[in-house]
Design a protein around this motif. Structure first.
Motif, mmCIF file in Angstrom:
data_model
loop_
_atom_site.group_PDB
_atom_site.id
_atom_site.type_symbol
_atom_site.label_atom_id
_atom_site.label_comp_id
_atom_site.label_asym_id
_atom_site.label_seq_id
_atom_site.Cartn_x
_atom_site.Cartn_y
_atom_site.Cartn_z
ATOM 1 N N VAL A 173 1.004 -1.412 -0.052
ATOM 2 C CA VAL A 173 -0.078 0.167 0.227
ATOM 3 C C VAL A 173 0.891 0.749 -0.587
ATOM 4 O O VAL A 173 2.182 1.121 1.084
ATOM 5 C CB VAL A 173 -0.831 0.139 0.934
ATOM 6 N N GLN A 174 0.608 2.109 -0.877
ATOM 7 C CA GLN A 174 1.527 3.127 -0.969
ATOM 8 C C GLN A 174 0.383 4.777 -0.785
ATOM 9 O O GLN A 174 -0.580 4.398 -1.908
ATOM 10 C CB GLN A 174 2.673 3.393 -2.228
ATOM 11 N N ALA A 175 0.156 5.846 -0.363
ATOM 12 C CA ALA A 175 0.073 6.921 -0.380
ATOM 13 C C ALA A 175 0.269 8.203 -0.132
ATOM 14 O O ALA A 175 1.233 7.829 1.029
ATOM 15 C CB ALA A 175 -1.625 6.722 0.761
ATOM 16 N N SER A 176 -0.348 9.063 -0.618
ATOM 17 C CA SER A 176 0.208 10.100 -0.115
ATOM 18 C C SER A 176 -0.752 11.235 -0.726
ATOM 19 O O SER A 176 -1.798 11.150 -2.162
ATOM 20 C CB SER A 176 1.882 10.338 -0.823
ATOM 21 N N THR A 177 -0.748 12.802 -0.638
ATOM 22 C CA THR A 177 -1.064 13.916 -1.011
ATOM 23 C C THR A 177 0.162 14.058 -1.165
ATOM 24 O O THR A 177 0.005 15.784 -1.626
ATOM 25 C CB THR A 177 -2.483 14.820 0.726
#
Length: 359
Positions: free
Chosen positions: A226-230
């Motif tokens: 899982v890779q998540a960013s803003t």
């Protein structure tokens, strides 16, 4: 059936439009402590405005309450709605902690009212088709999956309100943005067994994380990253889920996970694959997920059945996010059966915040 919306910020507009589109639904009341935020709903829907939620809940004509306030205030509001015998639709995430989540579930069960959680991405055509592929076992045994949310949310987004980006009332990219995709991942892959995660706050002036990377081992033995960013410049770059199986590879992707970027299946003809890709491409958004969830709630009440996305389903995504947070904090892997929900909030803080900021 008659609806009321609590919290008239951005997401409330999606709820009101969905209610307007459903023949058997009517928005009759709105609640917010900022009167001007309620005015558009008064003008468009002839909804009665309230600044006191309990005064609104005493309105016996209201059947269903849609909670659209900051996540950290969901529990106290859902409990109040249930106390007054109203069915509850609550925005994602259902709550910020498992303790709050269980209070919501328990309150609605005790009062024998329905509870639905808003995870609208399940109703997108590509997402539903991928679920069908898995149900038909067209991928065979699953090896691993990728879940990616690389988006842009500038500092101005977080500066809109003091609760945004806080750990107590909003969370970071995992709890606020990526939770939709984590919900889909769990819907597809089943129960997780163990997680490991790292997170950071790199660019945004917020308390919570703006970038996170994690690994999941599912009870099936399959793995997922899982890779998540803003933090992506200058706009949303990618939202995707890819699943690798012994008989196929499927990726729904793009900036908003709306299209099949890959659909390779051993037991599906090339013609059917092309037809499926074209069907999704012709109507990638489908019917509004909010509209699907609200219409389903009406039918669930009439048929006395569970809604499509129950409180227990919403709980799974929150539990996964909290496990990621715990792993990042401890810098070690966390088994789901052994984890400690150390992020639980104090009830007095929730009540104080709720009374100060929202109805």
């Amino acid at each position: 059936m008659n609806f009321a919306i609590v919290g008239c910020g951005f997401i409330a507009k999606k709820h009101s439009q969905a209610i307007k589109n459903i023949e058997d639904a009517k928005l009759v009341a709105v609640c917010d402590q900022v009167p001007e935020l309620m005015q558009p709903y008064v003008e468009e829907h002839d909804a009665t405005p309230y600044t006191d939620i309990e005064e609104m809940l005493r309105n016996e004509s209201i059947d269903i309450v849609n909670i659209c306030t900051p996540s950290g205030s969901h529990a106290i509001l859902a409990e109040l709605a249930a106390k007054y015998g109203k069915h509850v639709i609550v925005e994602k995430p259902i709550a910020m902690t498992l303790e709050e989540t269980d209070r919501i579930i328990g309150a609605t069960q005790a009062q024998n009212v329905k509870l639905a959680v808003v995870h609208p991405n399940r109703f997108r055509p590509a997402a539903m088709k991928l679920k069908e592929v898995l149900q038909q076992n067209l991928l065979g045994k699953i090896s691993h999956a990728l879940c990616i949310v690389n988006w842009n949310r500038g500092q101005d987004y977080y500066d809109q309100a003091p609760w945004r980006g806080t750990k107590e009332y909003d969370g970071g990219v995992l709890m606020n943005q990526a939770i939709h995709n984590l919900d889909l991942l769990l819907w597809y892959m089943g129960a997780p067994e163990e997680v490991f995660s790292m997170e950071a706050t790199r660019f945004r002036d917020i308390e919570a994380e703006d970038v996170s990377t994690g690994i999941i081992r599912f009870q099936s033995g399959a793995l997922a990253t899982v890779q998540a960013s803003t933090t992506v410049y200058p706009r949303n770059y990618e939202e995707s889920i890819t699943i690798f199986g012994e008989k196929g590879t499927v990726k729904i992707g793009g900036a908003n996970a709306l299209h099949f970027e890959t659909l390779n299946l051993q037991d599906m003809s090339d013609q059917l694959i092309e037809t499926t890709i074209d069907q999704v491409r012709s109507n990638p958004w489908g019917k509004s997920g909010h509209e699907e969830i609200i219409a389903d709630m009406i039918e669930a009440i009439r048929e006395d059945r569970l809604p499509a996305i129950t409180g227990e389903e919403g709980r799974k995504a929150v539990e996964l996010v909290l496990a990621f947070y715990e792993s990042a904090k401890l810098n070690k892997s966390v088994k789901m059966t052994e984890r400690n929900d150390s992020n639980d909030n104090d009830q007095n803080k929730i009540t104080k915040f709720t009374r100060k900021v929202e109805c």
